[in-house]
Scaffold this motif. Sequence first.
Motif, PDB file in Angstrom:
ATOM      1  N   LEU A  32       0.811  -1.219   0.000  1.00  0.00           N
ATOM      2  CA  LEU A  32       0.000   0.000   0.000  1.00  0.00           C
ATOM      3  C   LEU A  32       0.845   1.270   0.000  1.00  0.00           C
ATOM      4  CD1 LEU A  32      -2.859  -1.135   2.401  1.00  0.00           C
ATOM      5  CD2 LEU A  32      -3.035  -0.705  -0.061  1.00  0.00           C
ATOM      6  N   THR A  33       2.153   1.133   0.197  1.00  0.00           N
ATOM      7  CA  THR A  33       3.040   2.295   0.111  1.00  0.00           C
ATOM      8  C   THR A  33       3.595   2.493  -1.300  1.00  0.00           C
ATOM      9  OG1 THR A  33       5.046   1.075   0.707  1.00  0.00           O
ATOM     10  CG2 THR A  33       3.736   1.988   2.529  1.00  0.00           C
ATOM     11  N   LEU A  34       3.413   1.536  -2.184  1.00  0.00           N
ATOM     12  CA  LEU A  34       3.979   1.611  -3.532  1.00  0.00           C
ATOM     13  C   LEU A  34       3.580   2.864  -4.324  1.00  0.00           C
ATOM     14  CD1 LEU A  34       3.760  -2.104  -4.718  1.00  0.00           C
ATOM     15  CD2 LEU A  34       5.815  -0.800  -4.120  1.00  0.00           C
ATOM     16  N   PRO A  35       2.341   3.337  -4.235  1.00  0.00           N
ATOM     17  CA  PRO A  35       1.984   4.507  -5.041  1.00  0.00           C
ATOM     18  C   PRO A  35       2.851   5.738  -4.790  1.00  0.00           C
ATOM     19  CG  PRO A  35       0.014   3.451  -4.212  1.00  0.00           C
ATOM     20  CD  PRO A  35       1.181   2.789  -3.543  1.00  0.00           C
ATOM     21  N   LEU A  36       3.474   5.818  -3.633  1.00  0.00           N
ATOM     22  CA  LEU A  36       4.327   6.974  -3.344  1.00  0.00           C
ATOM     23  C   LEU A  36       5.585   6.983  -4.206  1.00  0.00           C
ATOM     24  CD1 LEU A  36       4.119   7.018   0.549  1.00  0.00           C
ATOM     25  CD2 LEU A  36       2.766   8.331  -1.082  1.00  0.00           C
TER      26      LEU A  36
ATOM     27  N   PHE B 134      -1.792   3.003 -10.654  1.00  0.00           N
ATOM     28  CA  PHE B 134      -2.808   2.065 -10.197  1.00  0.00           C
ATOM     29  C   PHE B 134      -4.188   2.646 -10.440  1.00  0.00           C
ATOM     30  CE2 PHE B 134       0.887   1.141  -7.421  1.00  0.00           C
ATOM     31  CZ  PHE B 134       1.149  -0.127  -7.899  1.00  0.00           C
ATOM     32  N   THR B 135      -4.990   1.927 -11.218  1.00  0.00           N
ATOM     33  CA  THR B 135      -6.352   2.382 -11.498  1.00  0.00           C
ATOM     34  C   THR B 135      -7.385   1.658 -10.657  1.00  0.00           C
ATOM     35  OG1 THR B 135      -6.457   0.809 -13.336  1.00  0.00           O
ATOM     36  CG2 THR B 135      -5.802   3.076 -13.857  1.00  0.00           C
ATOM     37  N   ASN B 136      -6.978   0.551 -10.058  1.00  0.00           N
ATOM     38  CA  ASN B 136      -7.856  -0.223  -9.187  1.00  0.00           C
ATOM     39  C   ASN B 136      -7.031  -0.783  -8.035  1.00  0.00           C
ATOM     40  OD1 ASN B 136     -10.321  -0.247 -10.921  1.00  0.00           O
ATOM     41  ND2 ASN B 136      -8.951  -1.346 -12.299  1.00  0.00           N
ATOM     42  N   ALA B 137      -7.723  -1.140  -6.969  1.00  0.00           N
ATOM     43  CA  ALA B 137      -7.055  -1.750  -5.825  1.00  0.00           C
ATOM     44  C   ALA B 137      -7.962  -2.816  -5.220  1.00  0.00           C
ATOM     45  CB  ALA B 137      -6.710  -0.705  -4.771  1.00  0.00           C
TER      46      ALA B 137
ATOM     47  N   ALA C  72      -1.108   6.495   3.680  1.00  0.00           N
ATOM     48  CA  ALA C  72      -2.519   6.527   4.078  1.00  0.00           C
ATOM     49  C   ALA C  72      -3.186   7.805   3.565  1.00  0.00           C
ATOM     50  CB  ALA C  72      -2.642   6.432   5.593  1.00  0.00           C
ATOM     51  N   LYS C  73      -2.480   8.907   3.627  1.00  0.00           N
ATOM     52  CA  LYS C  73      -3.024  10.175   3.111  1.00  0.00           C
ATOM     53  C   LYS C  73      -3.254  10.072   1.599  1.00  0.00           C
ATOM     54  CE  LYS C  73      -2.262  15.087   2.836  1.00  0.00           C
ATOM     55  NZ  LYS C  73      -1.421  16.229   3.048  1.00  0.00           N
ATOM     56  N   TRP C  74      -2.308   9.464   0.881  1.00  0.00           N
ATOM     57  CA  TRP C  74      -2.467   9.313  -0.568  1.00  0.00           C
ATOM     58  C   TRP C  74      -3.720   8.509  -0.884  1.00  0.00           C
ATOM     59  CZ3 TRP C  74      -3.050   5.479  -4.102  1.00  0.00           C
ATOM     60  CH2 TRP C  74      -2.930   5.850  -5.437  1.00  0.00           C
ATOM     61  N   TRP C  75      -3.946   7.405  -0.164  1.00  0.00           N
ATOM     62  CA  TRP C  75      -5.136   6.587  -0.418  1.00  0.00           C
ATOM     63  C   TRP C  75      -6.421   7.353  -0.093  1.00  0.00           C
ATOM     64  CZ3 TRP C  75      -5.278   2.522  -3.386  1.00  0.00           C
ATOM     65  CH2 TRP C  75      -4.112   1.800  -3.601  1.00  0.00           C
ATOM     66  N   ARG C  76      -6.395   8.158   0.944  1.00  0.00           N
ATOM     67  CA  ARG C  76      -7.588   8.939   1.315  1.00  0.00           C
ATOM     68  C   ARG C  76      -7.866  10.071   0.335  1.00  0.00           C
ATOM     69  NH1 ARG C  76      -5.262   8.882   6.293  1.00  0.00           N
ATOM     70  NH2 ARG C  76      -4.613  11.049   6.066  1.00  0.00           N
ATOM     71  N   GLU C  77      -6.811  10.756  -0.109  1.00  0.00           N
ATOM     72  CA  GLU C  77      -6.997  12.020  -0.830  1.00  0.00           C
ATOM     73  C   GLU C  77      -6.667  11.984  -2.313  1.00  0.00           C
ATOM     74  OE1 GLU C  77      -4.801  14.967   1.339  1.00  0.00           O
ATOM     75  OE2 GLU C  77      -5.819  14.471   3.231  1.00  0.00           O
ATOM     76  N   SER C  78      -5.829  11.061  -2.764  1.00  0.00           N
ATOM     77  CA  SER C  78      -5.362  11.116  -4.150  1.00  0.00           C
ATOM     78  C   SER C  78      -5.832   9.965  -5.032  1.00  0.00           C
ATOM     79  CB  SER C  78      -3.829  11.157  -4.185  1.00  0.00           C
ATOM     80  OG  SER C  78      -3.355  12.292  -3.489  1.00  0.00           O
ATOM     81  N   PHE C  79      -6.122   8.827  -4.454  1.00  0.00           N
ATOM     82  CA  PHE C  79      -6.536   7.676  -5.261  1.00  0.00           C
ATOM     83  C   PHE C  79      -7.920   7.934  -5.842  1.00  0.00           C
ATOM     84  CE2 PHE C  79      -8.465   3.341  -5.567  1.00  0.00           C
ATOM     85  CZ  PHE C  79      -7.667   2.894  -6.611  1.00  0.00           C
TER      86      PHE C  79
END
Length: 129
Positions: free
Chosen positions: A14-18, A25-28, A117-124
């Motif tokens: 879950l840290t990979l997108p950084l 990633f278009t889906n998770a 965690a912030k990226w998943w909340r705000e950017s995904f």
Amino acid sequence: ITLVCQDWGGVLGLTLPLDLPAGTFTNAIVMNTGLPPGRPPSKGFMQWRQFAEKATDIPVSGGIALDVGPTAMTLWDAMAYDAPFPDARFKAGVHQFPLLVAITPEIDGAALTRPAAKWWRESFTGKAF
């Protein structure tokens, strides 16, 4: 690309997108995992962590059975979970991983999991399952 993370792999995956270009990633698909935020976890996690730290051998299938319930796992299921770990020499990760989870702000991974965690909340913007 669909990012698939399960259990221990999610703490890392879950840290990979950084570290990858935006939109990679278009889906998770996220199963039984999370990003430890560097604060105390549940009582159950701490019991598991203490057990992993002190045990000389960890029965992998026994841990799974505790999670899913003894009637949800057949003998064949248990044998499949145990197969990659024929004896304690093959279980270094089973012993060490719980000790690496960021349960305090000082543990190395905590500084990485908070921005993830912030990226998943705000950017995904993709779909999550």
